[in-house]
Design a protein around this motif. Structure first.
Motif, mmCIF file in Angstrom:
data_model
loop_
_atom_site.group_PDB
_atom_site.id
_atom_site.type_symbol
_atom_site.label_atom_id
_atom_site.label_comp_id
_atom_site.label_asym_id
_atom_site.label_seq_id
_atom_site.Cartn_x
_atom_site.Cartn_y
_atom_site.Cartn_z
ATOM 1 N N ALA A 55 -31.653 -28.003 -22.144
ATOM 2 C CA ALA A 55 -31.208 -28.911 -21.085
ATOM 3 C C ALA A 55 -29.688 -29.037 -21.004
ATOM 4 N N CYS A 56 -28.997 -28.938 -22.147
ATOM 5 C CA CYS A 56 -27.552 -29.207 -22.107
ATOM 6 C C CYS A 56 -26.833 -28.649 -23.334
ATOM 7 N N VAL A 57 -25.632 -28.124 -23.145
ATOM 8 C CA VAL A 57 -24.785 -27.745 -24.264
ATOM 9 C C VAL A 57 -23.529 -28.624 -24.219
ATOM 10 N N VAL A 58 -23.106 -29.136 -25.371
ATOM 11 C CA VAL A 58 -21.988 -30.094 -25.451
ATOM 12 C C VAL A 58 -20.788 -29.430 -26.132
ATOM 13 N N VAL A 59 -19.661 -29.346 -25.406
ATOM 14 C CA VAL A 59 -18.454 -28.730 -25.991
ATOM 15 C C VAL A 59 -17.232 -29.623 -25.772
ATOM 16 N N GLY A 60 -16.221 -29.442 -26.610
ATOM 17 C CA GLY A 60 -15.038 -30.298 -26.573
ATOM 18 C C GLY A 60 -13.884 -29.696 -25.795
ATOM 19 N N SER A 113 -11.782 -26.119 -26.427
ATOM 20 C CA SER A 113 -12.056 -25.773 -27.826
ATOM 21 C C SER A 113 -12.623 -24.355 -27.850
ATOM 22 N N ALA A 114 -12.797 -23.779 -29.041
ATOM 23 C CA ALA A 114 -13.327 -22.406 -29.136
ATOM 24 C C ALA A 114 -14.691 -22.301 -28.455
ATOM 25 N N ALA A 115 -15.533 -23.320 -28.672
ATOM 26 C CA ALA A 115 -16.869 -23.300 -28.057
ATOM 27 C C ALA A 115 -16.773 -23.341 -26.533
ATOM 28 N N ALA A 116 -15.858 -24.189 -26.029
ATOM 29 C CA ALA A 116 -15.687 -24.289 -24.573
ATOM 30 C C ALA A 116 -15.136 -22.974 -24.013
ATOM 31 N N ALA A 117 -14.249 -22.350 -24.775
ATOM 32 C CA ALA A 117 -13.658 -21.083 -24.317
ATOM 33 C C ALA A 117 -14.723 -19.989 -24.221
ATOM 34 N N SER A 118 -15.661 -19.993 -25.179
ATOM 35 C CA SER A 118 -16.708 -18.964 -25.126
ATOM 36 C C SER A 118 -17.630 -19.185 -23.927
ATOM 37 N N LEU A 119 -17.871 -20.451 -23.584
ATOM 38 C CA LEU A 119 -18.662 -20.742 -22.378
ATOM 39 C C LEU A 119 -17.905 -20.278 -21.144
ATOM 40 N N ASP A 120 -16.596 -20.558 -21.157
ATOM 41 C CA ASP A 120 -15.768 -20.227 -19.995
ATOM 42 C C ASP A 120 -15.773 -18.724 -19.727
ATOM 43 N N GLN A 121 -15.745 -17.961 -20.835
ATOM 44 C CA GLN A 121 -15.750 -16.511 -20.689
ATOM 45 C C GLN A 121 -17.062 -16.047 -20.044
ATOM 46 N N ALA A 122 -18.176 -16.592 -20.558
ATOM 47 C CA ALA A 122 -19.481 -16.225 -19.997
ATOM 48 C C ALA A 122 -19.584 -16.676 -18.537
ATOM 49 N N VAL A 182 -27.723 -29.043 -27.241
ATOM 50 C CA VAL A 182 -27.071 -28.213 -28.254
ATOM 51 C C VAL A 182 -25.668 -28.780 -28.417
ATOM 52 N N PHE A 183 -25.365 -29.236 -29.642
ATOM 53 C CA PHE A 183 -24.153 -30.008 -29.875
ATOM 54 C C PHE A 183 -23.151 -29.154 -30.654
ATOM 55 N N CYS A 184 -21.987 -28.913 -30.048
ATOM 56 C CA CYS A 184 -21.018 -27.995 -30.673
ATOM 57 C C CYS A 184 -19.832 -28.695 -31.340
ATOM 58 N N LEU A 185 -19.750 -30.039 -31.271
ATOM 59 C CA LEU A 185 -18.559 -30.716 -31.808
ATOM 60 C C LEU A 185 -18.509 -30.749 -33.334
ATOM 61 N N ALA A 186 -19.662 -30.554 -34.005
ATOM 62 C CA ALA A 186 -19.669 -30.611 -35.478
ATOM 63 C C ALA A 186 -18.957 -29.410 -36.083
ATOM 64 N N ASP A 187 -18.703 -28.420 -35.268
ATOM 65 C CA ASP A 187 -18.047 -27.214 -35.764
ATOM 66 C C ASP A 187 -16.517 -27.316 -35.711
ATOM 67 N N LEU A 188 -16.002 -28.389 -35.115
ATOM 68 C CA LEU A 188 -14.546 -28.551 -35.001
ATOM 69 C C LEU A 188 -13.944 -28.966 -36.339
ATOM 70 N N PRO A 189 -12.750 -28.476 -36.675
ATOM 71 C CA PRO A 189 -12.133 -28.937 -37.913
ATOM 72 C C PRO A 189 -11.644 -30.380 -37.744
ATOM 73 N N VAL A 190 -12.052 -31.261 -38.658
ATOM 74 C CA VAL A 190 -11.586 -32.647 -38.641
ATOM 75 C C VAL A 190 -10.857 -32.885 -39.955
ATOM 76 N N LYS A 191 -9.682 -33.498 -39.852
ATOM 77 C CA LYS A 191 -8.857 -33.695 -41.031
ATOM 78 C C LYS A 191 -9.634 -34.320 -42.198
ATOM 79 N N LYS A 192 -9.629 -33.678 -43.348
ATOM 80 C CA LYS A 192 -10.241 -34.159 -44.594
ATOM 81 C C LYS A 192 -11.771 -34.294 -44.528
ATOM 82 N N ARG A 193 -12.409 -33.812 -43.465
ATOM 83 C CA ARG A 193 -13.854 -33.988 -43.358
ATOM 84 C C ARG A 193 -14.541 -32.639 -43.225
ATOM 85 N N ASP A 194 -15.418 -32.337 -44.177
ATOM 86 C CA ASP A 194 -16.060 -31.022 -44.183
ATOM 87 C C ASP A 194 -17.276 -30.981 -43.248
#
Ligand code: BES
Ligand code: MN
Ligand code: ZN
Length: 497
Positions: free
Chosen positions: A16-21, A29-38, A109-121
């Protein structure tokens, strides 16, 4: 809500939906850029036109994006790209979940967990994604005659991580997130139930059901048992009400047989009218939440049982109502606690400490590794720390540090207040060993000083959750705090023992 982890590329997803930053200003973000390319530059075009500028918390829902297989694309603003921190990332994640909820989207499909966040793995980011989703999609409809048709649940959340990322780390976060979310949900439900349903005996029944479901040990003590133990302070509060009190003992035996248990004590006042020192009518309804300490103990036990935590943990819950009646405590009454110490009750509304002190004495029997009590104890704590941090007081700095760190790791923070001897003299009584109040000044500290007189024989900490266990206003409701803090605390303890 089903939670899945997947390795893959955002543009290949279905559903139903893909979520990108989107970063400020208008940078994908990298995820949004890959969508943009497609999508052949379709998103770049939208960004160029300024419909989404990447401001933190902003969202834009797009339908039928060319070249993309999901029915919708949700763009979420992340703020500045350089050093993306915890707060804007959590705000963006919450805004995304709200947008999914508002649109009634059932799987994402949630893509924000893949973003680097300061001090958070990655483990932290996945855990938080699950917790925030569960929080936003939480509904409490048990007391409505018909369900709210407009509220559609999120059936499936797929957390997408890049091919390079460790799926094992992500799965650890998902498992912890699921377990904590279940504990938080239980604590919210119990808090939200009205006082005429959630009575001490109801809490006991729920604890029994939980024990059965999760394989916990349980004992339920009734008034006669409590009398036998000599809990004169606890009973003095209970006797003002027709609802009989209960004392609940739950145990999770995940550790070695000889390992000393961590003991959690939860305040279980199912309704606090103030007693003879009656509270004002305005907002008195919120005093049904005065059992949120107890609820957080049950929630934490549910979570650690699900996680099969290798640690021994015992939960103690004294539970009763605080009501005015012909049998209720009166200002000036003197009662004898289980410890033998006598207490002059100068204010019947300071009842939480009167039930907790006997539970703290009972805890000595268990030869605890440490004891942490959790209580909606003082209005003064709301004044001191607002609704952001839970109040923390302790007789041991090592234990205090562990709880501070756990709160930080769980995004469920507490803040320490001093427990210096200088405050103890405020509890002096002319007629008993101590008074149950110390005046308006430093109210959170004097309440903890009172408890400390019963917790002298072990390492002990007190969490005052009066400001954090529920929200007032139009989003009135239980928050499930501090279940995340407690689960992180116990998880770290399990690693060390
Ligand atoms: N349950 C209340 C504390 C409370 C008040 C929690 C407001 C959340 C919001 C507690 O039993 C209480 O009444 N405490 C008194 C103590 C006072 C009489 C020393 C208070 O804080 O006013
Ligand atoms: Mn009270
Ligand atoms: Zn109370």
């Amino acid at each position: 809500m089903e939670i899945g982890i997947k390795n893959g590329s955002p543009d290949k997803q279905r559903g139903a939906c893909v979520v990108v930053g989107i970063f400020e200003s208008r940078k994908p973000s990298a995820a949004a850029a890959s969508l943009d390319q497609a999508a052949n530059g379709y998103l770049a075009d939208i960004l160029r036109r300024g419909d989404m500028d990447g401001k933190p918390g902003s969202t834009l829902l797009l339908h039928k994006v060319p070249g993309i297989k999901t029915e919708r694309v949700l763009l979420v603003g992340l703020g500045k790209e350089r050093d993306l921190r915890e707060k804007p990332w959590r705000d963006a994640t919450r805004a995304a979940m709200k947008a999914l909820s508002d649109a009634g989207i059932a799987d994402a499909v949630f893509c924000l967990a893949d973003l680097p966040v300061k001090k958070r793995d990655l483990t932290w980011r996945v855990e938080q994604s699950v917790l925030i989703a569960a929080d936003v999609f939480y509904r409490f409809e048990r007391m409505k005659s018909k369900p709210d048709e407009s509220a559609r649940p999120l059936r499936k959340l797929t957390v997408l991580v890049s091919a390079r990322a460790s799926v094992a780390e992500a799965e650890t976060g998902a498992a912890r997130g699921r377990a904590i979310a279940a504990g938080v949900g239980l604590a919210k439900d119990l808090g939200n139930l009205p006082g005429n349903v959630c009575t001490p005996s109801y809490l006991a029944d729920q604890a029994r059901a939980l024990a059965k479901e999760c394989g916990l040990g349980i004992e339920v003590l009734d008034r006669a048992d409590i009398e036998k133990l000599g809990m004169g302070s606890f009973l003095s509060v209970a006797k003002g009400s027709d609802e009989p009190p209960r004392f609940l003992i739950l145990s999770h035996k995940g550790g070695d047989r000889k390992q000393k248990p961590v003991v959690l004590v939860g305040k279980g006042i199912t309704f606090d009218s103030g007693g003879i020192s009656l509270k004002p009518a305005a907002e008195m309804d919120e005093m049904k939440y005065d059992m949120c300490g107890a609820a957080s103990v049950l929630g934490a036990l549910r979570a650690i049982a699900e996680l099969k935590l290798p640690l021994n943990v015992t939960g103690l819950i004294p539970t009763c109502e605080n009501l005015p009646s012909g049998r209720a405590n009166k200002p000036g009454d003197v009662v004898t606690s289980m410890s033998g110490q006598t207490i002059e009750i100068l204010n019947t509304d300071a009842e939480g400490r009167l039930i907790l002190c006997d539970a703290l004495t009972y805890a000595e029997k268990l030869d605890p590794a440490c004891v942490v009590d959790i209580a909606t104890l003082t209005g003064a704590c709301v004044i001191a720390l607002g609704h952001v941090a839970t109040g923390l007081l302790a007789n041991d700095d090592g234990l205090a540090r562990e709880l501070l760190d756990a709160g930080d790791a769980a995004a469920d923070r507490c803040w320490q207040l001093p427990l210096w001897d200088d405050y103890q003299e405020l509890l002096k009584s002319n007629f008993a060993d101590m008074a149950n109040i110390g005046g308006r000044a430093g109210g959170t500290i004097t309440a903890a000083c009172f408890l400390s007189k019963f917790a002298g024989k072990y390492h002990w900490a007190h969490l005052d959750i009066a400001g954090t266990a529920w929200k007032s206003g139009k989003d009135k409701g239980g928050t499930g705090r501090p279940v995340p803090l407690l689960v992180h605390f116990l998880t770290e303890r399990a690693k060390k023992s």
